[in-house]
Design a protein around this motif. Structure first.
Motif, PDB file in Angstrom:
ATOM      1  N   LEU A 155       1.483  -1.034   0.095  1.00  0.00           N
ATOM      2  CA  LEU A 155       0.403   0.332   0.089  1.00  0.00           C
ATOM      3  C   LEU A 155       0.568   0.926   0.308  1.00  0.00           C
ATOM      4  N   TRP A 156       0.581   2.281  -0.768  1.00  0.00           N
ATOM      5  CA  TRP A 156       1.379   3.223  -0.715  1.00  0.00           C
ATOM      6  C   TRP A 156       0.667   4.448   0.326  1.00  0.00           C
ATOM      7  N   LEU A 157       1.935   4.825   0.871  1.00  0.00           N
ATOM      8  CA  LEU A 157       1.770   5.910   2.455  1.00  0.00           C
ATOM      9  C   LEU A 157       2.292   7.147   1.968  1.00  0.00           C
ATOM     10  N   PRO A 158       1.699   7.733   1.707  1.00  0.00           N
ATOM     11  CA  PRO A 158       2.117   9.211   1.356  1.00  0.00           C
ATOM     12  C   PRO A 158       2.767  10.174   2.574  1.00  0.00           C
ATOM     13  N   GLU A 159       2.820   9.362   3.905  1.00  0.00           N
ATOM     14  CA  GLU A 159       3.484  10.283   4.762  1.00  0.00           C
ATOM     15  C   GLU A 159       4.820   9.729   4.145  1.00  0.00           C
ATOM     16  N   LYS A 160       5.660   8.655   4.090  1.00  0.00           N
ATOM     17  CA  LYS A 160       6.355   8.591   4.261  1.00  0.00           C
ATOM     18  C   LYS A 160       6.711   8.298   3.244  1.00  0.00           C
ATOM     19  N   HIS A 161       5.880   8.461   1.736  1.00  0.00           N
ATOM     20  CA  HIS A 161       6.882   8.379   0.213  1.00  0.00           C
ATOM     21  C   HIS A 161       6.929   7.160   0.356  1.00  0.00           C
ATOM     22  N   ASP A 162       6.830   6.333  -0.013  1.00  0.00           N
ATOM     23  CA  ASP A 162       7.482   5.028  -0.002  1.00  0.00           C
ATOM     24  C   ASP A 162       5.329   3.691  -0.145  1.00  0.00           C
ATOM     25  N   TRP A 163       5.796   2.602  -0.123  1.00  0.00           N
ATOM     26  CA  TRP A 163       4.888   1.097  -0.401  1.00  0.00           C
ATOM     27  C   TRP A 163       5.440   0.750   1.056  1.00  0.00           C
ATOM     28  N   GLU A 164       4.383   0.077   1.380  1.00  0.00           N
ATOM     29  CA  GLU A 164       4.369  -1.165   2.580  1.00  0.00           C
ATOM     30  C   GLU A 164       3.778  -1.574   2.548  1.00  0.00           C
ATOM     31  N   ARG A 165       4.740  -3.004   3.335  1.00  0.00           N
ATOM     32  CA  ARG A 165       3.530  -3.978   3.576  1.00  0.00           C
ATOM     33  C   ARG A 165       2.961  -4.408   4.521  1.00  0.00           C
ATOM     34  N   LYS A 166       1.487  -4.124   4.288  1.00  0.00           N
ATOM     35  CA  LYS A 166       0.174  -4.868   5.165  1.00  0.00           C
ATOM     36  C   LYS A 166      -0.336  -6.431   5.189  1.00  0.00           C
ATOM     37  N   ILE A 167      -0.795  -6.464   6.749  1.00  0.00           N
ATOM     38  CA  ILE A 167      -1.968  -7.268   6.310  1.00  0.00           C
ATOM     39  C   ILE A 167      -3.165  -7.362   5.845  1.00  0.00           C
ATOM     40  N   VAL A 168      -3.847  -7.863   5.674  1.00  0.00           N
ATOM     41  CA  VAL A 168      -4.641  -7.266   5.162  1.00  0.00           C
ATOM     42  C   VAL A 168      -5.886  -8.741   4.956  1.00  0.00           C
ATOM     43  N   GLY A 169      -5.569 -10.254   5.009  1.00  0.00           N
ATOM     44  CA  GLY A 169      -6.102 -10.392   4.901  1.00  0.00           C
ATOM     45  C   GLY A 169      -5.594 -11.728   5.724  1.00  0.00           C
TER      46      GLY A 169
END
Length: 371
Positions: A312-326
């Motif tokens: 997911l793209w996190l604007p505050e970090k200006h980067d993609w981050e892996r997140k558990i969604v399921g």
């Protein structure tokens, strides 16, 4: 060229394309999380621990099951999100909950339940799984967050002492499985005595270090299903007796497919057809409902309970981050207008499920108001 090298090349080009595509509607917007309030806890009879562990969950539903339009009532949600807790001494409790600040209409309107076309491969087509080998990968993030469950399933580290897995790995809808009373979580670790010989093709296998589980928590929505197993609540949280020292994955509310990088999900598990091997896969999201993610990621028994993550793209970090969604649940045949189609299915983390799991982890709703 090995499959692992091919995987590294594929992921490199995927990441490069994602980095140049941040102007699309992939920005992940934070959700308003309902208040999850336990009201009363009562003691129940000790479970028998008589059920047989199931490494694979297979269900069937018709079009109404897949594309349901009826909104659950608030009372139904409270009943389904009430939960059982089982401790190592075999005692069992039921906790009744209340839910505040929840707008079911707003939740459903944000989910994309538009039917998508079937694409890519059949579930049992060309095998798209990758074996992850070598401590350079296995003992480092994100693969190091995947753990074994002693009943034969997979789990994902979501805090310094909590593991998320599938409910059917410890409860069959009627009773807890035989191995759930002395449940353990297995961590891959380096074998200090192993040495790579001149004739070795692969590095030495890693050892599995087992850690005891202090308690398990299962939503009543799963237990209520009985024989008519419903994947919507196929998740459970395990609390370890002692904290581990590894990085963990952060959970979050699953956004719409259009907000997921490349429309792809990823997960790693200990598939039963490759004993002792961690297996990774990724694939597009094909269909989605408010509670489930439908896809054709190749998987075999043993991978149930794997943490499904997205970038997911996190604007505050200006980067993609892996997140558990399921949480990967299993296989489902779906009757669409008289035509049978099969999918692999993951339980999606909704705002309500996030509120519940976060409360289980942190013990207070005040630290769970945003994802």
């Amino acid at each position: 060229m090995s499959r692992l090298q091919i995987l590294a090349i594929i992921l490199y080009f995927v990441n490069q394309s994602l980095l140049s595509d941040t102007e699309r509607n992939t920005t992940w917007h934070r959700h308003k999380i309902p208040v999850f309030l336990p009201q009363e806890t009562v003691k129940l009879d000790k479970p028998r621990f008589s059920a047989k562990a199931r490494l694979e969950l297979m269900t069937h539903c018709n079009v109404e099951c897949l594309w349901r339009e009826a909104h659950p009532t608030l009372e139904d949600l409270k009943e389904n999100l009430s939960y059982e807790t089982v401790y190592t001494n075999g005692t069992r409790t039921l906790t009744v909950v209340d839910i505040l600040d929840f707008d079911s209409n707003a939740l459903l309107s944000k989910q994309d339940t538009t039917r998508r076309s079937r694409r890519k491969r059949q579930i049992f087509g060309a095998d798209g799984r990758f074996d992850i080998r070598g401590k350079k990968f296995l003992l480092n993030f994100p693969f190091s967050t995947t753990v074994k469950i002693s009943t034969g399933c997979t789990g994902i580290l979501v805090s310094d002492r909590h593991v998320l897995t599938a409910a059917h790995c410890i409860h069959d809808g009627k009773d807890y499985v035989k191995g759930a009373k002395k449940l353990k979580v297995g961590f891959l670790t380096e074998n200090p005595k192993a040495q790579l010989t001149k004739n070795s093709t692969f590095p030495p296998k890693l050892l599995t270090r087992w850690s005891r589980v202090k308690r398990t928590q299962v939503p009543k929505g799963w237990i209520r299903s009985q024989n008519d197993l419903v994947m919507d609540y196929d998740y459970a949280l395990l609390e370890l007796k002692r904290p581990h020292d590894r990085p963990h994955m952060e959970i979050t509310v699953m956004p719409t497919a259009g907000q997921v990088a490349g429309n792809r999900i990823h997960f790693s598990g200990f598939d039963s057809d490759r004993p002792g091997q961690l297996v990774y896969r990724f694939c597009p999201i094909i269909n989605e409902t408010p509670d489930l993610i439908y896809q054709h990621c190749d998987a075999q028994p043993g991978s149930s309970g794997s943490g499904v993550y997205a970038k997911l793209w996190l604007p505050e970090k200006h980067d993609w981050e892996r997140k558990i969604v399921g949480i990967f649940s299993g296989h489902q045949w779906v009757d669409l207008n008289g035509v049978q189609q099969d999918y692999n299915v993951a339980v999606r983390i909704t705002p309500l499920k996030y509120a519940q799991i976060c409360y289980w982890i942190k013990g207070t709703y005040r630290d769970c108001r945003s994802d």
